[in-house]
Enzyme design. Sequence first.
Site, PDB file in Angstrom:
ATOM      1  N   ASP A 144       1.499  -1.644  -2.517  1.00 13.48           N
ATOM      2  CA  ASP A 144       0.379  -2.514  -2.900  1.00 13.48           C
ATOM      3  C   ASP A 144      -0.013  -2.294  -4.358  1.00 13.48           C
ATOM      4  O   ASP A 144       0.332  -1.292  -4.984  1.00 13.48           O
ATOM      5  CB  ASP A 144      -0.831  -2.317  -1.963  1.00 13.48           C
ATOM      6  N   GLU A 209      -2.395   2.012  -0.543  1.00 11.09           N
ATOM      7  CA  GLU A 209      -2.775   3.150  -1.394  1.00 11.09           C
ATOM      8  C   GLU A 209      -3.966   2.812  -2.270  1.00 11.09           C
ATOM      9  O   GLU A 209      -4.862   3.623  -2.464  1.00 11.09           O
ATOM     10  CB  GLU A 209      -1.585   3.573  -2.270  1.00 11.09           C
TER      11      GLU A 209
END
Length: 522
Positions: A144, A209
């Site tokens: 991400d 994350e």
Amino acid sequence: MTERSAKLNILKFVKIVSFSLLLVILGFFVAATVRTLTFDVNAGLQLAHWEKTNNIASDINQHQREELLANFRDAIRIPTVSTTETQLNTTALREFDSLLRKAFPTVFSSHLVQHEVVANYSHLFWVPGSDLALVPYMLLAHIDVVPAEERDGWEAPPFSAKEINGFIYGRGTIDNKQSVMGILQALEYLLIRGYSPRRGFFIGLGHDEEVSGFQGAMNIVRVLKKKGVQLAFVLDEGLAVLDGVISGLQGPAALIGISEKGLATVKLSVSKAPGHSSMPPSESSIGILAGAVKRLEENPMPRLFGEGPERGTFEHLAHKFRLPLKFVMSNMWLFSPLLGRVMERRPDTNAFVRTTTAITMFNSGVKVNILPSQAEAYVNLRIHSAQSLQEVLELIQSTVGDERVKMELVDGFDPLPVSSYDETSFGFQIIKKTVLDQFPQVTVAPGICIGNTDSRHYTDLAKDIYRFAPTWFRPGDAQRFHGINERISKKNYEELVVFYFNLIQNCDIKDLPSPHSAGHEL
Ligand SMILES: CC/C=C\C/C=C\C/C=C\C/C=C\C/C=C\C/C=C\CCC(=O)O
Ligand SMILES: N[C@@H](Cc1ccccc1)C(=O)O
Ligand SMILES: [Zn+2]
Ligand SMILES: [Zn+2]
């Protein structure tokens, strides 16, 4: 005693005292100079006689050069944006899953690799080694990215992967798709060339994350714990190769993160009765909150430079500075307070000096003629290694110093434990060797990661956690992190693939060579 002899005695005394003082100062000076001339914490740490493990050459041909770049650009074009824990682009995450399978067919079909999807969008790979006695290690990266808007000033649309002067532009090019794709591309090429590891390893790719990793990393850890896995070391994103970034340092420095700062996200809020704006109180909820926020900015957390592992960074780099900086860096015991004062002047270096305070959100008001009943602000602090979450919360409270401002801890944790980096440290030395083989001109040193990473969820699985990738940072590049014009050079991306390619093979060594062998070579 006569007046005259008393005077003489005093004179004599003053003479003796000043002479002794001079001697002490001279002594200090000599000691510091000797330390400067001899100080090199790296001396004697060159490990010799590495068992040859990287038997498969890492050369990349023209076809592969185009192929690996195309895969990387495809990855950048998928907007896997995380905004909050509940706002993830799940469509993009699904698309990313398909891309991985398409780009790395050998990884996904090899009988040597086991793969599972965790928490719907994260990926866990397990490549067992032939020697079961060797403790496995783990490579981490995240899929991400943080949001990006072209209108903020990007030279290329943030999800275009456009090439400008040899650089690929786009969100995720340095945080952190270069590692996601670099690791899997390296494994793909290793498998195609017939590699099978002696030491087993895991690869963990988190999908959230940027919003704390509570789904991805935490569930991967859960899966591994259930299997009873213990890891020799973990390597995640974080620090980089700094080139021309540390002023006065000769040559680039590869800083390997041995710890990361702690975190406190604090919500401050003020409540007041709403009402008509024609009859305002002397202080509004916005005004009270603004005052609190301003006090936090005007009273930064204490300077702690030199009291955490950042001290070791400079001690490791000292021998690569020219005088007079070499004198300063070799004598951190004397100069760290002074260095702290210099470093605090720039935001990127200030991050190493103290717990930083960032006001990141400020919300209030719904209409021009309604007194706002609620005002709230979010403060995001990154905690220096020499401080605890508890200490920081107490300092915020006393700095705000206003009972009307409510304080709520949204998220927080202490600075992470410090991983080993001595000559017997397997992970550190393998990473160091891999870097030096590939980039002989760099100096490797331990460093502190100022952002947080998924690896902080792995503390029960591994004692040693490192945060590093050989992404090259030149002056100004640190601002591209979560900022505009995030980019990586095509050459650097290729270097990353080669780095992981070599690292995986280097990990096949059973034990490190003895640290003393360097001096006893025949
Ligand atoms: C001791 C070093 C002295 C000077 C350094 C100067 C400038 C700072 C250099 C590099 C900063 C590196 C990286 C940018 C910040 C954070 C990255 C860390 C983790 C990433 C976590 C994430 O957001 O996904
Ligand atoms: N890695 C991101 C997001 C994050 C924040 C806080 C904790 C964990 C992760 C950062 O350091 O800003
Ligand atoms: Zn990251
Ligand atoms: Zn990030």
